[in-house]
Design a protein around this motif. Structure first.
Motif, mmCIF file in Angstrom:
data_model
loop_
_atom_site.group_PDB
_atom_site.id
_atom_site.type_symbol
_atom_site.label_atom_id
_atom_site.label_comp_id
_atom_site.label_asym_id
_atom_site.label_seq_id
_atom_site.Cartn_x
_atom_site.Cartn_y
_atom_site.Cartn_z
ATOM 1 N N GLY A 162 36.392 3.313 -24.228
ATOM 2 C CA GLY A 162 35.965 3.843 -23.107
ATOM 3 C C GLY A 162 34.835 2.932 -22.368
ATOM 4 N N SER A 163 34.118 2.283 -22.948
ATOM 5 C CA SER A 163 33.309 1.177 -22.209
ATOM 6 C C SER A 163 34.088 -0.013 -21.745
ATOM 7 C CB SER A 163 32.164 0.641 -23.234
ATOM 8 O OG SER A 163 31.435 1.556 -23.926
ATOM 9 N N LEU A 167 38.595 -10.794 -21.388
ATOM 10 C CA LEU A 167 37.958 -9.963 -22.244
ATOM 11 C C LEU A 167 36.936 -10.352 -22.812
ATOM 12 C CD1 LEU A 167 38.580 -7.235 -23.766
ATOM 13 C CD2 LEU A 167 39.505 -8.374 -25.416
ATOM 14 N N PHE A 168 36.804 -11.547 -23.406
ATOM 15 C CA PHE A 168 35.577 -11.643 -24.246
ATOM 16 C C PHE A 168 34.279 -12.396 -23.251
ATOM 17 C CE2 PHE A 168 38.787 -11.813 -27.544
ATOM 18 C CZ PHE A 168 37.888 -10.974 -28.622
ATOM 19 N N LEU A 210 33.580 -7.799 -21.769
ATOM 20 C CA LEU A 210 32.739 -7.575 -22.996
ATOM 21 C C LEU A 210 31.359 -7.498 -22.648
ATOM 22 C CD1 LEU A 210 34.587 -8.632 -26.286
ATOM 23 C CD2 LEU A 210 34.053 -6.550 -25.610
ATOM 24 N N PRO A 211 30.727 -8.468 -22.220
ATOM 25 C CA PRO A 211 29.312 -8.416 -21.722
ATOM 26 C C PRO A 211 28.782 -7.205 -21.039
ATOM 27 C CG PRO A 211 30.278 -10.732 -21.509
ATOM 28 C CD PRO A 211 31.251 -9.702 -21.544
ATOM 29 N N ARG A 248 26.625 -2.879 -22.340
ATOM 30 C CA ARG A 248 25.529 -2.522 -21.780
ATOM 31 C C ARG A 248 26.025 -0.930 -21.735
ATOM 32 N NH1 ARG A 248 25.998 -7.317 -18.335
ATOM 33 N NH2 ARG A 248 24.140 -8.487 -18.674
ATOM 34 N N ILE A 249 27.047 -0.865 -21.356
ATOM 35 C CA ILE A 249 27.535 0.626 -21.190
ATOM 36 C C ILE A 249 27.512 1.311 -22.502
ATOM 37 C CG2 ILE A 249 29.395 2.230 -20.195
ATOM 38 C CD1 ILE A 249 30.098 0.030 -18.402
ATOM 39 N N SER A 250 27.939 0.518 -23.704
ATOM 40 C CA SER A 250 28.210 1.405 -24.944
ATOM 41 C C SER A 250 27.077 1.413 -25.729
ATOM 42 C CB SER A 250 29.346 0.444 -25.590
ATOM 43 O OG SER A 250 28.769 -0.899 -25.979
#
Length: 215
Positions: free
Chosen positions: A106-107, A130-131, A135-136, A140-142
């Motif tokens: 979801g993030s 992606l990485f 991802l960064p 933060r969202i997760s």
């Protein structure tokens, strides 16, 4: 029969280390597998998506207690003898992986598609986008939902008492049976759980502030 004493509190604190260690092992094992599940959910390959969805539905659709029983009582039927620690660590890691996979999926998907497009315009491969780009931002969202689930994971370790693993809840049962004073015993155990979970919640707030400040 004896009174609830300081020695019993010390025993509960010693048993707490196994609660913390079990949660830590489940977090690491479930996190590593959860990353794989999350990537399989978002990768542009239908069979991988279906495999991840089936895995998540299976694990989230069955109770953790049933998974504990499968590992502890079921595997010996196939000649694979496991102790309580191994069964608890495996079942909690697999259980955690399905939830971590969905949280992180979801993030990842909450990051704007324009970020993917911007990375592609720079000539980055899918893995690089992606990485290095997505991802960064997804991390933060997760943070909040991940730590929220870790709090649940710590409390769910109490279920391992039913297969004989001596962690905080099982130690409370043992002392309660020896002292016939369940109220002070379980209140003490509840206070210990509260300290652990509250500390995790505070860590979550600190990480959120730090990550958003860095952003």
């Amino acid at each position: 029969m004896r009174e609830f004493s300081e020695a019993d509190i010390a025993y509960l604190l010693l048993a707490t280390r196994w609660t913390v260690l079990l949660a830590l092992v489940a977090m690491i094992g479930g996190g590593l597998l959860g990353i794989v599940v999350a990537v399989l959910r978002v990768v542009q390959f239908r069979p991988a998506n279906w495999l991840a969805i089936g895995y998540i539905n299976l694990i989230q659709g069955t109770p953790l207690l049933g998974q504990l029983f499968v590992f502890f009582f079921g595997l010996p039927l196939f000649g694979l003898s496991v102790d309580a620690w191994t069964a608890a660590a495996l079942s909690l890691s697999i259980y955690a992986s399905a939830f971590f996979g969905e949280i992180w999926r979801g993030s990842l998907q909450s990051v704007s598609p324009r970020q993917w497009e911007a990375g592609a315009s720079l000539g980055l491969t899918y893995a690089q986008r992606l990485f290095y780009v997505v991802l960064p931002q997804a991390v933060r969202i997760s943070v909040a939902p991940t730590v929220g689930f870790l709090v649940q994971l710590v409390k769910n370790t109490s279920l391992t008492a039913l297969i004989g693993f001596v962690e905080l809840t099982r130690a409370s049962q043992i002392i309660s049976g020896a002292t016939f004073a369940p109220l002070p015993v379980y209140l003490t155990a509840a206070a210990i759980y509260f300290v652990i979970c509250f500390s995790l919640s505070q860590l979550s707030h600190m990480l959120e502030r730090r990550l958003h400040a860095a952003h």
